[in-house]
Design an enzyme around this catalytic site. Structure first.
Site, short mmCIF file in Angstrom:
data_model
loop_
_atom_site.label_atom_id
_atom_site.label_comp_id
_atom_site.label_asym_id
_atom_site.label_seq_id
_atom_site.Cartn_x
_atom_site.Cartn_y
_atom_site.Cartn_z
CE LYS A 2 -12.66 7.31 -18.31
NZ LYS A 2 -13.05 8.57 -17.72
NE ARG A 43 -2.79 0.40 3.40
CZ ARG A 43 -2.01 0.65 4.47
NH1 ARG A 43 -1.31 1.77 4.55
NH2 ARG A 43 -1.96 -0.21 5.46
CE1 TYR A 86 -16.87 10.75 -16.14
CE2 TYR A 86 -16.29 10.82 -13.82
CZ TYR A 86 -16.68 10.11 -14.93
OH TYR A 86 -16.87 8.76 -14.84
CG ASP A 137 -10.31 15.80 -15.37
OD1 ASP A 137 -9.57 15.18 -16.17
OD2 ASP A 137 -11.32 15.29 -14.85
C1 LIG Z 1 -13.59 9.10 -16.50
C2 LIG Z 1 -13.26 10.47 -16.06
C3 LIG Z 1 -12.99 10.74 -14.71
C4 LIG Z 1 -13.10 9.69 -13.63
O1 LIG Z 1 -12.17 8.67 -13.79
P1 LIG Z 1 -12.40 7.15 -13.31
O2 LIG Z 1 -11.12 6.49 -13.69
O3 LIG Z 1 -13.59 6.63 -14.05
O4 LIG Z 1 -12.63 7.19 -11.85
C5 LIG Z 1 -12.66 12.04 -14.37
N1 LIG Z 1 -12.60 13.03 -15.30
C6 LIG Z 1 -12.87 12.79 -16.59
C7 LIG Z 1 -12.79 13.92 -17.57
C8 LIG Z 1 -13.22 11.51 -17.02
O5 LIG Z 1 -13.50 11.29 -18.31
#
Ligand SMILES: *Cc1c(COP(=O)(O)O)cnc(C)c1O
Length: 386
Positions: free
Chosen positions: A204, A49, A102, A179
């Site tokens: 992503k 961890r 998001y 983000d």
């Molecule tokens: C998918 C996404 C998130 C969240 O990410 P997870 O890996 O699904 O927890 C945050 N911001 C954006 C722009 C996203 O597309």
């Protein structure tokens, strides 16, 4: 001299294994590490961890591609966001966020963190007056300590000036968090534009193969990094070794993948513009997009995400979403395969009925790296059927 992006993606944190010479840093699928005496650790490794060499390799690579000093990887993008906010803010602090962040970020702030006293307001980040008023107003119990923006935003594809926003944030004594999931570090580096912290859902584009969930926080400030590192260790929403290893492998090809995502998306956006069924195409690579010039300045390409609105309203959008064959109807984005999403009922269902609601005639495409002719003919048969 700083090395080029692709060189950093392939090599940052990726030194061959010192004991065997394995060119690819191994997957350390272990939760604990043998000690050579009480408290005598080998290279500081003690318990999974806290630290794991596979995660360390990913973190070094993430710092390398974003041009940041420190990177922390988590089990998901939302776990990264939660750790970041709770590490750097305290109850009473206020966050001003974009009004099309998001859906999961909105839910995290409004259903979880607000209960613990971290308040927020959503504004149109491109409206300078509304933004200044929201930042100045602060929250019921304290001042604005953080600005949170996505650019391009999801799914409305709005482009926000990161450098200008950093000035607004810093003048108010607040941090700017970007983000950067939609752009990926290949197309945009917010830290270089003045942002304080970058977050990613590595699920992503960075992972890129729809097979590993993860999130990342990248920043330059040592004190803030120490707090985030402590929460990562003390709460433990860390990347599992296998996920870290897969994400590392994905990130090495980000540049070549993004080039194809961008060129396929540009062609599809231009094709959609010509279709009579289409009301509006939201893609920053189109000169008609309100953020086109700004995107051309602060990004190195326009990305692989397109939103489309249909003249035939909700029925038309739903029908297209359900009738493509190569574009798979699924949540998520940024993988090598093309995906189709109906945000109003899928990714953004959690913001229905709020100020972040998504138009019901909108679908979102995550354009993959398949052959463009096949993608176009799939869209053509879906639109012809309307
Ligand atoms: C998918 C996404 C998130 C969240 O990410 P997870 O890996 O699904 O927890 C945050 N911001 C954006 C722009 C996203 O597309």
């Amino acid at each position: 001299m700083t090395k080029g992006f692709n060189t950093r993606a392939v090599h940052a944190g990726q030194t061959p294994d010192p004991t065997t010479g394995a060119v690819i840093p191994p997957l350390y699928q272990t939760t604990t590490f043998a000690q050579d005496g009480i408290g005598k650790l080998r290279n500081g490794y003690e318990y999974g961890r806290g630290t794991n060499p596979t995660r360390d390799a990913l973190q070094a690579q993430l710092a390398g591609v974003e041009g940041g000093e420190f990177a922390f990887s988590f089990s998901s993008g939302l776990a990264a966001e939660d750790a970041l906010i709770r590490a750097l803010l305290v109850p009473g602090d206020h966050i001003v966020m974009g009004n099309d962040v998001y859906g999961g970020t909105y839910r995290l702030l409004n259903r979880i963190l607000s209960v613990w006293g971290i308040t927020n307001a959503a504004v149109d980040m491109s409206d300078a007056e509304a933004l200044a008023a929201a930042v100045a107003a602060g929250g019921p119990d304290g001042g604005t300590k953080m600005l949170w923006v996505e650019t391009p935003s999801n799914p409305m594809m709005k482009i926000t000036d990161i450098a200008a926003l950093a000035e607004v944030a810093h003048a108010a004594g607040a941090l700017l968090v970007v983000d950067n999931t939609f752009a990926s570090p290949y197309l945009q580096n917010p830290l270089a534009l003045g942002a304080d912290v970058v977050v990613h859902s590595t699920t992503k584009y960075i992972g890129g193969h729809s097979d590993a969930s993860g999130g990342a926080v990248i920043l330059n400030d040592a004190q803030a990094a120490e707090k985030i590192g402590f929460i990562q260790f003390a709460v433990g929403a860390v990347s599992a070794p296998m996920e870290a290893w897969l994400t590392t492998r994905g990130l090495k090809t980000l540049g070549v993948r993004m080039d194809r995502h961008c060129s396929n998306a540009q062609t599809i956006a231009e094709w959609l513009l010509e279709r009579p069924e289409v009301e509006r195409v939201l893609y920053p690579g189109l000169p008609s997009h309100p953020g086109h010039e700004l995107a051309a300045r602060q990004m190195r390409g326009f990305g692989g995400m397109i939103s489309v609105q249909f003249k035939g309203g909700e029925d038309a959008a739903r029908k297209v979403a359900e009738s493509t064959k190569l574009f798979t109807l699924a949540e998520s984005l940024g993988g090598i395969e093309s995906l189709m999403n109906y945000p109003s009922e899928m990714t953004h269902a959690s913001v229905k009925g709020t100020e972040l609601e998504v138009p019901v005639n909108l679908i979102r495409l995550s354009v993959g790296i398949e052959d463009i002719a096949d993608l176009l003919s799939d869209l053509e048969q879906a639109l012809d059927a309307l």
